[in-house]
Design a protein around this motif. Structure first.
Motif, PDB file in Angstrom:
ATOM      1  N   VAL A  76     -93.576  66.094-116.252  1.00 59.30           N
ATOM      2  CA  VAL A  76     -92.397  65.556-116.931  1.00 59.30           C
ATOM      3  C   VAL A  76     -91.285  65.165-115.950  1.00 59.30           C
ATOM      4  N   PRO A  77     -90.904  66.012-114.985  1.00 58.33           N
ATOM      5  CA  PRO A  77     -89.849  65.583-114.051  1.00 58.33           C
ATOM      6  C   PRO A  77     -90.215  64.307-113.292  1.00 58.33           C
ATOM      7  N   ARG A  78     -91.455  64.199-112.862  1.00 57.45           N
ATOM      8  CA  ARG A  78     -91.893  62.998-112.130  1.00 57.45           C
ATOM      9  C   ARG A  78     -91.905  61.789-113.054  1.00 57.45           C
ATOM     10  N   LEU A  79     -92.321  61.969-114.292  1.00 56.21           N
ATOM     11  CA  LEU A  79     -92.324  60.869-115.257  1.00 56.21           C
ATOM     12  C   LEU A  79     -90.910  60.370-115.514  1.00 56.21           C
ATOM     13  N   ILE A  80     -89.970  61.288-115.604  1.00 60.44           N
ATOM     14  CA  ILE A  80     -88.570  60.903-115.803  1.00 60.44           C
ATOM     15  C   ILE A  80     -88.080  60.092-114.609  1.00 60.44           C
ATOM     16  N   GLU A  81     -88.427  60.563-113.423  1.00 55.91           N
ATOM     17  CA  GLU A  81     -88.030  59.850-112.201  1.00 55.91           C
ATOM     18  C   GLU A  81     -88.614  58.442-112.181  1.00 55.91           C
TER      19      GLU A  81
ATOM     20  N   ILE B  50     -89.112  63.127-125.205  1.00 53.14           N
ATOM     21  CA  ILE B  50     -88.945  62.622-123.838  1.00 53.14           C
ATOM     22  C   ILE B  50     -89.895  61.466-123.596  1.00 53.14           C
ATOM     23  N   LEU B  51     -91.164  61.656-123.939  1.00 55.08           N
ATOM     24  CA  LEU B  51     -92.150  60.605-123.702  1.00 55.08           C
ATOM     25  C   LEU B  51     -91.849  59.344-124.495  1.00 55.08           C
ATOM     26  N   LYS B  52     -91.385  59.499-125.719  1.00 53.65           N
ATOM     27  CA  LYS B  52     -91.010  58.326-126.514  1.00 53.65           C
ATOM     28  C   LYS B  52     -89.800  57.622-125.908  1.00 53.65           C
ATOM     29  N   THR B  53     -88.871  58.385-125.353  1.00 55.08           N
ATOM     30  CA  THR B  53     -87.657  57.825-124.771  1.00 55.08           C
ATOM     31  C   THR B  53     -87.941  57.093-123.462  1.00 55.08           C
TER      32      THR B  53
ATOM     33  N   ASN C  56     -89.722  74.502-119.275  1.00 57.06           N
ATOM     34  CA  ASN C  56     -89.987  75.222-120.531  1.00 57.06           C
ATOM     35  C   ASN C  56     -89.624  74.362-121.744  1.00 57.06           C
ATOM     36  N   TRP C  57     -90.306  73.237-121.858  1.00 55.41           N
ATOM     37  CA  TRP C  57     -90.075  72.313-122.958  1.00 55.41           C
ATOM     38  C   TRP C  57     -90.847  72.750-124.190  1.00 55.41           C
ATOM     39  N   THR C  58     -90.295  72.443-125.357  1.00 55.57           N
ATOM     40  CA  THR C  58     -91.068  72.602-126.589  1.00 55.57           C
ATOM     41  C   THR C  58     -91.944  71.355-126.745  1.00 55.57           C
ATOM     42  N   ILE C  59     -92.912  71.446-127.604  1.00 62.20           N
ATOM     43  CA  ILE C  59     -93.774  70.288-127.866  1.00 62.20           C
ATOM     44  C   ILE C  59     -92.943  69.126-128.401  1.00 62.20           C
ATOM     45  N   GLN C  60     -91.990  69.434-129.267  1.00 67.17           N
ATOM     46  CA  GLN C  60     -91.140  68.395-129.845  1.00 67.17           C
ATOM     47  C   GLN C  60     -90.284  67.728-128.764  1.00 67.17           C
ATOM     48  N   GLU C  61     -89.790  68.504-127.806  1.00 67.03           N
ATOM     49  CA  GLU C  61     -88.980  67.937-126.724  1.00 67.03           C
ATOM     50  C   GLU C  61     -89.820  67.031-125.832  1.00 67.03           C
ATOM     51  N   VAL C  62     -91.024  67.453-125.522  1.00 63.29           N
ATOM     52  CA  VAL C  62     -91.914  66.630-124.704  1.00 63.29           C
ATOM     53  C   VAL C  62     -92.199  65.314-125.422  1.00 63.29           C
ATOM     54  N   GLU C  63     -92.447  65.404-126.708  1.00 59.45           N
ATOM     55  CA  GLU C  63     -92.716  64.198-127.492  1.00 59.45           C
ATOM     56  C   GLU C  63     -91.515  63.251-127.465  1.00 59.45           C
TER      57      GLU C  63
ATOM     58  N   GLY D 281     -86.967  55.689-114.504  1.00 56.52           N
ATOM     59  CA  GLY D 281     -85.693  55.072-114.130  1.00 56.52           C
ATOM     60  C   GLY D 281     -84.535  55.473-115.021  1.00 56.52           C
ATOM     61  N   TYR D 282     -84.797  56.237-116.060  1.00 61.03           N
ATOM     62  CA  TYR D 282     -83.724  56.682-116.937  1.00 61.03           C
ATOM     63  C   TYR D 282     -82.971  57.845-116.298  1.00 61.03           C
ATOM     64  N   LYS D 283     -81.694  57.902-116.569  1.00 57.15           N
ATOM     65  CA  LYS D 283     -80.865  58.989-116.048  1.00 57.15           C
ATOM     66  C   LYS D 283     -81.011  60.226-116.934  1.00 57.15           C
ATOM     67  N   ASN D 284     -80.857  61.382-116.305  1.00 59.76           N
ATOM     68  CA  ASN D 284     -80.956  62.647-117.033  1.00 59.76           C
ATOM     69  C   ASN D 284     -79.978  62.712-118.199  1.00 59.76           C
ATOM     70  N   GLU D 285     -78.778  62.189-117.990  1.00 58.07           N
ATOM     71  CA  GLU D 285     -77.750  62.239-119.035  1.00 58.07           C
ATOM     72  C   GLU D 285     -78.194  61.483-120.283  1.00 58.07           C
ATOM     73  N   TYR D 286     -78.846  60.334-120.070  1.00 59.17           N
ATOM     74  CA  TYR D 286     -79.317  59.530-121.196  1.00 59.17           C
ATOM     75  C   TYR D 286     -80.389  60.280-121.979  1.00 59.17           C
ATOM     76  N   ILE D 287     -81.340  60.865-121.259  1.00 60.70           N
ATOM     77  CA  ILE D 287     -82.430  61.591-121.921  1.00 60.70           C
ATOM     78  C   ILE D 287     -81.881  62.830-122.621  1.00 60.70           C
ATOM     79  N   ALA D 288     -80.941  63.525-121.971  1.00 59.27           N
ATOM     80  CA  ALA D 288     -80.312  64.701-122.592  1.00 59.27           C
ATOM     81  C   ALA D 288     -79.647  64.308-123.907  1.00 59.27           C
ATOM     82  N   GLN D 289     -78.979  63.175-123.905  1.00 59.29           N
ATOM     83  CA  GLN D 289     -78.317  62.690-125.121  1.00 59.29           C
ATOM     84  C   GLN D 289     -79.343  62.430-126.221  1.00 59.29           C
ATOM     85  N   LYS D 290     -80.470  61.822-125.866  1.00 59.26           N
ATOM     86  CA  LYS D 290     -81.525  61.546-126.848  1.00 59.26           C
ATOM     87  C   LYS D 290     -82.121  62.836-127.414  1.00 59.26           C
ATOM     88  N   LEU D 291     -82.121  63.900-126.587  1.00 62.26           N
ATOM     89  CA  LEU D 291     -82.635  65.188-127.037  1.00 62.26           C
ATOM     90  C   LEU D 291     -81.557  66.036-127.711  1.00 62.26           C
TER      91      LEU D 291
END
Length: 96
Positions: free
Chosen positions: A15-20, A57-60, A48-55, A23-33
């Protein structure tokens, strides 16, 4: 059955590598979550993500670069060892 769990663990660790890569910023993804950037960073560090959080994140973060990275992970798992690119393959096959 444990194969599915192993794949999920690989995804969680990626997940951290996928976020990197996305190109999305952490703040943007945090807002979506719907969490603070600080909380998001802590979860990202611990993984320590929940399944819903991973889902979510991946959609975002879904884009071509992320999809290519995930495809590469699958190929490496299915075909361990040295891979060649399409130009090398065409050369070996004698194609022009």
């Amino acid at each position: 059955m444990t194969n599915i769990i192993d794949k999920y663990k690989i995804l969680l660790n990626s997940v951290p590598r996928l976020i990197e890569i996305s190109g999305y910023k952490n703040e943007y993804i945090a807002q979506k979550l719907e969490m603070t950037p600080t909380h998001f960073s802590a979860k990202k560090s611990k993984g320590n993500w929940t399944i819903q959080e991973v889902e979510k994140i991946l959609k975002t973060i879904s884009n071509e670069d992320v999809e290519d990275y995930l495809d590469d992970m699958v190929f490496e798992k299915c075909f361990p060892g040295k891979l060649i690119d399409s130009k090398q393959f065409e050369k070996r096959m004698g194609w022009k």
